[in-house]
Design a protein around this motif. Structure first.
Motif, short mmCIF file in Angstrom:
data_model
loop_
_atom_site.label_atom_id
_atom_site.label_comp_id
_atom_site.label_asym_id
_atom_site.label_seq_id
_atom_site.Cartn_x
_atom_site.Cartn_y
_atom_site.Cartn_z
N ASP A 243 0.81 -1.21 0.00
CA ASP A 243 0.00 0.00 0.00
C ASP A 243 0.85 1.26 0.00
OD1 ASP A 243 -2.29 -1.46 -0.03
OD2 ASP A 243 -2.53 -1.47 2.14
N GLU A 244 2.15 1.13 0.20
CA GLU A 244 3.02 2.29 0.23
C GLU A 244 3.34 2.80 -1.18
OE1 GLU A 244 3.89 3.92 2.95
OE2 GLU A 244 2.63 2.49 4.04
N HIS A 245 3.00 2.02 -2.21
CA HIS A 245 3.30 2.42 -3.58
C HIS A 245 2.40 3.60 -3.96
CE1 HIS A 245 3.41 2.38 -7.95
NE2 HIS A 245 4.50 1.64 -7.87
N PRO A 246 2.98 4.68 -4.48
CA PRO A 246 2.12 5.82 -4.87
C PRO A 246 1.23 5.44 -6.04
CG PRO A 246 4.38 6.18 -5.58
CD PRO A 246 4.38 4.94 -4.74
N LYS A 247 0.01 5.92 -5.99
CA LYS A 247 -0.96 5.56 -7.03
C LYS A 247 -1.08 6.71 -8.03
CE LYS A 247 -3.61 2.49 -4.11
NZ LYS A 247 -2.58 2.32 -3.12
N HIS A 248 -0.85 6.39 -9.29
CA HIS A 248 -1.00 7.35 -10.38
C HIS A 248 -1.98 6.72 -11.36
CE1 HIS A 248 2.40 9.58 -8.81
NE2 HIS A 248 3.07 8.46 -8.77
N LEU A 249 -3.26 6.73 -11.00
CA LEU A 249 -4.24 5.99 -11.77
C LEU A 249 -4.39 6.54 -13.19
CD1 LEU A 249 -6.94 5.47 -9.01
CD2 LEU A 249 -5.20 3.88 -9.80
N VAL A 250 -4.45 7.86 -13.35
CA VAL A 250 -4.64 8.44 -14.68
C VAL A 250 -3.43 8.15 -15.55
CG1 VAL A 250 -4.96 10.61 -15.94
CG2 VAL A 250 -6.17 10.22 -13.77
N ARG A 251 -2.23 8.34 -15.00
CA ARG A 251 -1.02 8.09 -15.78
C ARG A 251 -0.94 6.62 -16.20
NH1 ARG A 251 4.51 8.37 -12.88
NH2 ARG A 251 3.85 6.26 -12.41
N ASP A 252 -1.29 5.72 -15.29
CA ASP A 252 -1.23 4.29 -15.61
C ASP A 252 -2.22 3.94 -16.72
OD1 ASP A 252 0.72 4.01 -13.73
OD2 ASP A 252 -0.61 3.19 -12.19
N HIS A 253 -3.42 4.53 -16.68
CA HIS A 253 -4.42 4.24 -17.71
C HIS A 253 -3.99 4.80 -19.06
CE1 HIS A 253 -7.06 3.26 -14.31
NE2 HIS A 253 -7.70 2.51 -15.19
N VAL A 254 -3.42 5.99 -19.07
CA VAL A 254 -2.96 6.59 -20.33
C VAL A 254 -1.81 5.79 -20.91
CG1 VAL A 254 -1.85 8.64 -21.32
CG2 VAL A 254 -3.78 8.90 -19.76
N LEU A 255 -0.90 5.35 -20.06
CA LEU A 255 0.22 4.54 -20.53
C LEU A 255 -0.27 3.21 -21.11
CD1 LEU A 255 3.31 4.21 -20.72
CD2 LEU A 255 3.24 3.20 -18.45
N THR A 256 -1.21 2.58 -20.43
CA THR A 256 -1.76 1.31 -20.92
C THR A 256 -2.46 1.50 -22.25
OG1 THR A 256 -2.04 0.55 -18.64
CG2 THR A 256 -3.29 -0.61 -20.34
N LEU A 257 -3.26 2.56 -22.37
CA LEU A 257 -3.95 2.83 -23.63
C LEU A 257 -2.95 3.09 -24.75
CD1 LEU A 257 -6.65 3.28 -25.04
CD2 LEU A 257 -6.50 5.68 -24.38
N GLY A 258 -1.87 3.82 -24.45
CA GLY A 258 -0.85 4.08 -25.46
C GLY A 258 -0.15 2.81 -25.93
N VAL A 259 0.12 1.91 -25.01
CA VAL A 259 0.76 0.64 -25.38
C VAL A 259 -0.17 -0.20 -26.23
CG1 VAL A 259 1.62 -1.54 -24.43
CG2 VAL A 259 2.33 0.62 -23.41
N ILE A 260 -1.45 -0.21 -25.90
CA ILE A 260 -2.43 -0.98 -26.70
C ILE A 260 -2.54 -0.40 -28.10
CG2 ILE A 260 -4.88 -1.54 -26.91
CD1 ILE A 260 -4.93 -1.77 -23.85
N VAL A 261 -2.60 0.93 -28.22
CA VAL A 261 -2.69 1.57 -29.54
C VAL A 261 -1.43 1.29 -30.34
CG1 VAL A 261 -2.75 3.81 -30.70
CG2 VAL A 261 -4.33 3.33 -28.82
N LEU A 262 -0.27 1.38 -29.71
CA LEU A 262 0.98 1.10 -30.41
C LEU A 262 1.04 -0.35 -30.88
CD1 LEU A 262 3.79 2.18 -31.21
CD2 LEU A 262 4.61 1.38 -28.99
#
Length: 50
Positions: A21-40
């Motif tokens: 739980d100590e890991h910082p959460k960057h939900l928007v960044r993670d979703h954008v990165l995932t979407l970019g990888v899928i599009v690529l």
């Protein structure tokens, strides 16, 4: 109330729970990165399929 005995062996690091739980959460960044990888990936598949 019982107090832990000082004669007990020390706890090993692998026996204690992980602090996930100590890991910082960057939900928007993670979703954008995932979407970019899928599009690529889709673009590479379409270009190699021709």
């Amino acid at each position: 109330m019982a107090v832990p005995s000082p004669a007990a062996p020390p706890r090993l690091g692998m026996m204690s729970p992980l602090d996930l739980d100590e890991h910082p959460k960057h939900l928007v960044r993670d979703h954008v990165l995932t979407l970019g990888v899928i599009v690529l990936f889709c673009a590479v598949v379409l270009l190699l399929g021709r």
